[in-house]
Design a protein around this motif. Structure first.
Motif, mmCIF file in Angstrom:
data_model
loop_
_atom_site.group_PDB
_atom_site.id
_atom_site.type_symbol
_atom_site.label_atom_id
_atom_site.label_comp_id
_atom_site.label_asym_id
_atom_site.label_seq_id
_atom_site.Cartn_x
_atom_site.Cartn_y
_atom_site.Cartn_z
ATOM 1 N N TYR A 99 0.797 -1.277 0.064
ATOM 2 C CA TYR A 99 0.100 -0.066 -0.096
ATOM 3 C C TYR A 99 0.967 1.186 -0.058
ATOM 4 O O TYR A 99 1.513 1.442 1.124
ATOM 5 N N VAL A 151 0.909 -9.928 -9.994
ATOM 6 C CA VAL A 151 0.377 -8.803 -9.183
ATOM 7 C C VAL A 151 -1.201 -8.752 -9.195
ATOM 8 O O VAL A 151 -1.633 -8.962 -10.104
ATOM 9 N N PHE A 154 1.223 0.418 -8.232
ATOM 10 C CA PHE A 154 0.552 -0.759 -9.500
ATOM 11 C C PHE A 154 1.402 -0.713 -10.737
ATOM 12 O O PHE A 154 1.786 -1.710 -11.166
ATOM 13 N N GLN A 198 -4.665 -6.733 -7.537
ATOM 14 C CA GLN A 198 -4.866 -5.441 -7.113
ATOM 15 C C GLN A 198 -6.264 -5.574 -6.446
ATOM 16 O O GLN A 198 -7.153 -5.918 -7.278
ATOM 17 N N HIS A 199 -6.537 -5.077 -5.241
ATOM 18 C CA HIS A 199 -7.658 -4.795 -4.642
ATOM 19 C C HIS A 199 -8.510 -3.693 -5.209
ATOM 20 O O HIS A 199 -7.838 -2.713 -5.555
ATOM 21 N N ASP A 218 -1.472 -5.491 -4.313
ATOM 22 C CA ASP A 218 -1.600 -3.992 -4.336
ATOM 23 C C ASP A 218 -3.038 -3.706 -3.779
ATOM 24 O O ASP A 218 -3.958 -3.983 -4.479
ATOM 25 N N ASP A 219 -2.891 -3.059 -2.565
ATOM 26 C CA ASP A 219 -4.180 -2.715 -1.629
ATOM 27 C C ASP A 219 -4.673 -1.494 -2.113
ATOM 28 O O ASP A 219 -4.919 -0.691 -1.141
ATOM 29 N N ALA A 220 -5.054 -1.199 -3.545
ATOM 30 C CA ALA A 220 -5.575 -0.033 -3.798
ATOM 31 C C ALA A 220 -4.775 1.131 -3.480
ATOM 32 O O ALA A 220 -5.272 2.187 -3.048
ATOM 33 N N SER A 221 -3.370 1.108 -3.771
ATOM 34 C CA SER A 221 -2.409 2.301 -3.554
ATOM 35 C C SER A 221 -3.127 3.597 -4.203
ATOM 36 O O SER A 221 -3.552 3.416 -5.316
#
Ligand code: UDP
Ligand code: MG
Length: 246
Positions: free
Chosen positions: A15, A68, A53, A70-71, A45-48
């Motif tokens: 993040y 990879v 990303f 992604q949330h 990737d926790d919604a960076s």
């Protein structure tokens, strides 16, 4: 080319770590390649909201072992780990932070300690965090051990080696990562701890402070107390000769 059957999956929740990702992957791959076994690295990737990303997407060209995920929204570190667990294909999973505070050079020692156990958890030998974090960790570890009845020296250290099979029985919730060793033991799995290196965070910012970590972690202890009474360690129900060997 992606190895079809990795034996080791490295799961990293991310993040807002854009400046850490290149040095992290460079350092990590150099160590894991030496092990001479197929591996994959799963960065979740926790919604960076920074460029994490796209930096990860670029890194896939350099490191084909990198996957990879992604949330869609920020869900927290536990969710990042859980997503990684769900996608991991290795028999063993290493979890580590993206901020380079964990030292990949410890991975061979984690693997070495894994014989006859289901999880090897790190104890940060010389904690390189500020006074507030170190003190709140000490209080939290003491309280957690008292309430949960378990003895885990450094539950906040998420640098661990976990048998993927064992994670199937673990409940997923926001904050799970702090209780993973205890949850595994409650399911009947064998967990050991070994000292690991810890380094200061040089780039990016910590996502946790007293407000969003310590108090919630203390409240969660009571949920674990309840879980301790009600959990169903399914391993204990099967006849001895059907228990999967380590
Ligand atoms: N992290 C995450 N989602 C969040 C908060 C943190 O994926 O909502 C990741 C973060 O990028 C790092 C790891 O979880 O890889 C641990 O976070 P951090 O280093 O900030 O925690 P600390 O080491 O300060 O306890
Ligand atoms: Mg950190």
């Amino acid at each position: 080319m992606m190895p079809s059957d990795p034996t080791l999956s490295i799961v990293i929740p991310v993040y807002n770590e854009q400046d850490n990702l290149v040095p992290l992957l460079d350092e990590l791959v150099a160590v894991v390649q030496e092990l001479d076994q197929p591996f994959e690295i799963i960065c979740v990737d926790d919604a960076s909201t920074d460029n994490s990303f796209s930096v990860l997407q670029d890194l896939k060209q350099k490191y084909p072992q990198l996957r990879v995920i992604q949330h869609a929204v920020n869900c927290g570190e536990s969710a990042g780990q859980a997503t990684g667990f769900a996608h991991a294909r290795g028999r063993w999973i290493v979890t580590m932070d993206a901020d380079q505070q964990n030292d990949p050079a410890d991975i061979p020692a984690l693997l070495e300690a894994s014989r006859h156990v289901d999880a090897v958890c790190g104890i940060r030998r010389r904690r390189e965090d500020n006074w507030v974090k170190r003190t709140s960790s000490k209080v939290a570890n003491g309280f957690r051990n008292k309430v949960t009845g378990d003895v885990i020296a450094d539950a906040g250290c998420t640098f661990r080696l976990l048998k993927r099979e064992a994670l199937r029985e673990i409940p997923v919730f926001n904050g799970m990562h702090r209780f993973l060793p205890t949850l595994l033991r409650l399911q009947g799995f064998k967990v050991v701890e070994i000292p690991v290196n810890h380094r200061p965070r040089i780039r990016g910012e910590s996502k946790y402070g007293i407000g969003n970590r310590m108090f919630r972690g203390l409240v969660d202890c009571f949920a674990i107390l309840w879980w301790r009474k009600r959990c169903l360690p399914t391993r204990r129900f099967v006849p001895e000769d059907e228990v999967p060997s380590p």
